[in-house]
Design an enzyme around this catalytic site. Structure first.
Site, mmCIF file in Angstrom:
data_model
loop_
_atom_site.group_PDB
_atom_site.id
_atom_site.type_symbol
_atom_site.label_atom_id
_atom_site.label_comp_id
_atom_site.label_asym_id
_atom_site.label_seq_id
_atom_site.Cartn_x
_atom_site.Cartn_y
_atom_site.Cartn_z
ATOM 1 N N GLY A 52 0.849 -1.196 0.000
ATOM 2 C CA GLY A 52 0.000 0.000 0.000
ATOM 3 C C GLY A 52 0.880 1.240 0.000
ATOM 4 O O GLY A 52 2.107 1.148 0.171
ATOM 5 N N GLY A 70 2.182 5.578 4.410
ATOM 6 C CA GLY A 70 1.189 6.145 5.324
ATOM 7 C C GLY A 70 -0.156 5.438 5.272
ATOM 8 O O GLY A 70 -1.101 5.844 5.958
ATOM 9 N N GLY A 95 -0.805 2.487 6.371
ATOM 10 C CA GLY A 95 -1.023 1.752 7.622
ATOM 11 C C GLY A 95 -0.391 0.367 7.642
ATOM 12 O O GLY A 95 -0.651 -0.425 8.550
ATOM 13 N N LYS A 96 0.471 0.065 6.679
ATOM 14 C CA LYS A 96 1.088 -1.261 6.604
ATOM 15 C C LYS A 96 1.833 -1.598 7.896
ATOM 16 O O LYS A 96 1.658 -2.665 8.468
ATOM 17 C CB LYS A 96 2.091 -1.329 5.428
ATOM 18 C CG LYS A 96 1.495 -1.043 4.073
ATOM 19 C CD LYS A 96 2.549 -1.089 2.980
ATOM 20 C CE LYS A 96 3.627 -0.050 3.099
ATOM 21 N NZ LYS A 96 3.163 1.348 2.999
ATOM 22 N N SER A 97 2.671 -0.674 8.309
ATOM 23 C CA SER A 97 3.521 -0.930 9.465
ATOM 24 C C SER A 97 2.674 -1.001 10.747
ATOM 25 O O SER A 97 2.831 -1.923 11.558
ATOM 26 C CB SER A 97 4.553 0.193 9.539
ATOM 27 O OG SER A 97 5.480 -0.070 10.510
ATOM 28 N N SER A 151 6.065 -1.834 -1.930
ATOM 29 C CA SER A 151 6.089 -2.800 -3.050
ATOM 30 C C SER A 151 5.090 -2.411 -4.142
ATOM 31 O O SER A 151 4.091 -3.099 -4.345
ATOM 32 C CB SER A 151 5.852 -4.231 -2.562
ATOM 33 O OG SER A 151 4.784 -4.355 -1.665
HETATM 34 P P1 ADP Z 1 2.963 2.693 6.226
HETATM 35 O O1 ADP Z 1 3.720 1.624 6.969
HETATM 36 O O2 ADP Z 1 1.956 2.141 5.268
HETATM 37 O O3 ADP Z 1 3.854 3.731 5.607
HETATM 38 P P2 ADP Z 1 2.304 3.650 8.833
HETATM 39 O O4 ADP Z 1 1.713 2.470 9.529
HETATM 40 O O5 ADP Z 1 3.733 4.001 9.127
HETATM 41 O O6 ADP Z 1 2.062 3.487 7.273
HETATM 42 O O7 ADP Z 1 1.453 4.953 9.123
HETATM 43 C C1 ADP Z 1 0.047 4.959 9.115
HETATM 44 C C2 ADP Z 1 -0.417 6.092 10.019
HETATM 45 O O8 ADP Z 1 -1.839 6.209 9.937
HETATM 46 C C3 ADP Z 1 -0.073 5.832 11.480
HETATM 47 O O9 ADP Z 1 0.309 7.057 12.064
HETATM 48 C C4 ADP Z 1 -1.415 5.330 12.047
HETATM 49 O O10 ADP Z 1 -1.522 5.598 13.423
HETATM 50 C C5 ADP Z 1 -2.407 6.141 11.226
HETATM 51 N N1 ADP Z 1 -3.742 5.553 11.119
HETATM 52 C C6 ADP Z 1 -4.894 6.182 11.373
HETATM 53 N N2 ADP Z 1 -5.960 5.378 11.165
HETATM 54 C C7 ADP Z 1 -5.466 4.195 10.759
HETATM 55 C C8 ADP Z 1 -6.082 2.947 10.399
HETATM 56 N N3 ADP Z 1 -7.393 2.764 10.413
HETATM 57 N N4 ADP Z 1 -5.271 1.939 10.015
HETATM 58 C C9 ADP Z 1 -3.936 2.118 9.975
HETATM 59 N N5 ADP Z 1 -3.295 3.268 10.313
HETATM 60 C C10 ADP Z 1 -4.050 4.295 10.711
#
Ligand code: ADP
Length: 204
Positions: free
Chosen positions: A36, A39, A41-43, A110
């Protein structure tokens, strides 16, 4: 699997069958491949899945993008060929972990479908679980947890996925998480439910 460069290399088959390993751990080995936008939410969701799995005694481990780039892939940048090699190496590591019986959670953008499909091809039936963390670009940009969109918009980062680099969404992911309407816990629970329903996880 890529062909090795040496002539005298053979793949050593061990004495432990997959079923024996699964019986010992209480679950099968698999790769949960989160994909995805930055930001999306993957991590966050991946780490929640890992925590839920470990809480029920599973051998689960997150392969995190930034951590891998600090070590194994510290020689790679973000140009297309580097991104391909980044994902290729991660796929090989994930495959080894899954072969060792782990539930590997990988959390990398990815962006290219062909790269993800190549990793699927490294794994056996049911061992590659593509988890599409489907979050609209506007939502990712509003979240901007690492300030990367702001930098990219300011021209400080080039080749940023979703802005000036493509993201190819999965066409048939095993798990489709629409995070704009799910909490982190609900999204993680959806992944766990998939694993239960597809006999990756045993009874808890
Ligand atoms: P990625 O790893 O995809 O770059 P991150 O997990 O680092 O994304 O960041 C996602 C951000 O969005 C985090 O700050 C998380 O707290 C926020 N967030 C808010 N709502 C959600 C949700 N429903 N699912 C996942 N993340 C969320």
């Amino acid at each position: 699997m890529g062909a090795p460069k040496g002539d005298n290399l053979t793949w050593h088959v061990g004495e432990i069958e997959k079923d024996a390993r699964a019986a010992a751990y209480g679950h099968r080995g698999a790769v949960l491949w989160f994909t995805g936008l930055s930001g999306s939410g993957k991590s966050t969701i991946g780490h929640r899945v890992e925590r839920m799995l470990v809480a029920r005694g599973a051998f689960a481990y997150v392969l995190d993008g930034d951590n891998i780039r600090h070590g194994l892939n510290s020689d790679l940048g973000f140009a297309p060929e580097d991104r391909v090699e980044n994902i290729r190496r991660i796929g090989e590591v994930a495959r080894l972990f899954a072969d060792a019986g782990a539930l590997v959670v990988s959390a990398f953008i990815s962006p290219y479908r062909a790269d993800r499909d190549r990793i699927r091809g490294l794994l056996g039936d049911g061992e590659f679980v593509e988890v599409f963390v489907d979050t609209p670009l506007e939502v990712c940009e509003a979240r901007d947890p690492k300030g990367l969109y702001k930098k990219a918009r300011a021209g400080e980062i080039q080749n940023f996925t979703g802005l000036d680099a493509p993201y190819e969404a999965p066409t048939a992911p095993e798990v489709h998480l629409r995070t704009a309407t799910l909490t982190v816990d609900e999204a993680a629970a959806q992944v766990i439910r998939y694993l239960e329903e597809h006999n990756v996880l045993g009874e808890s």
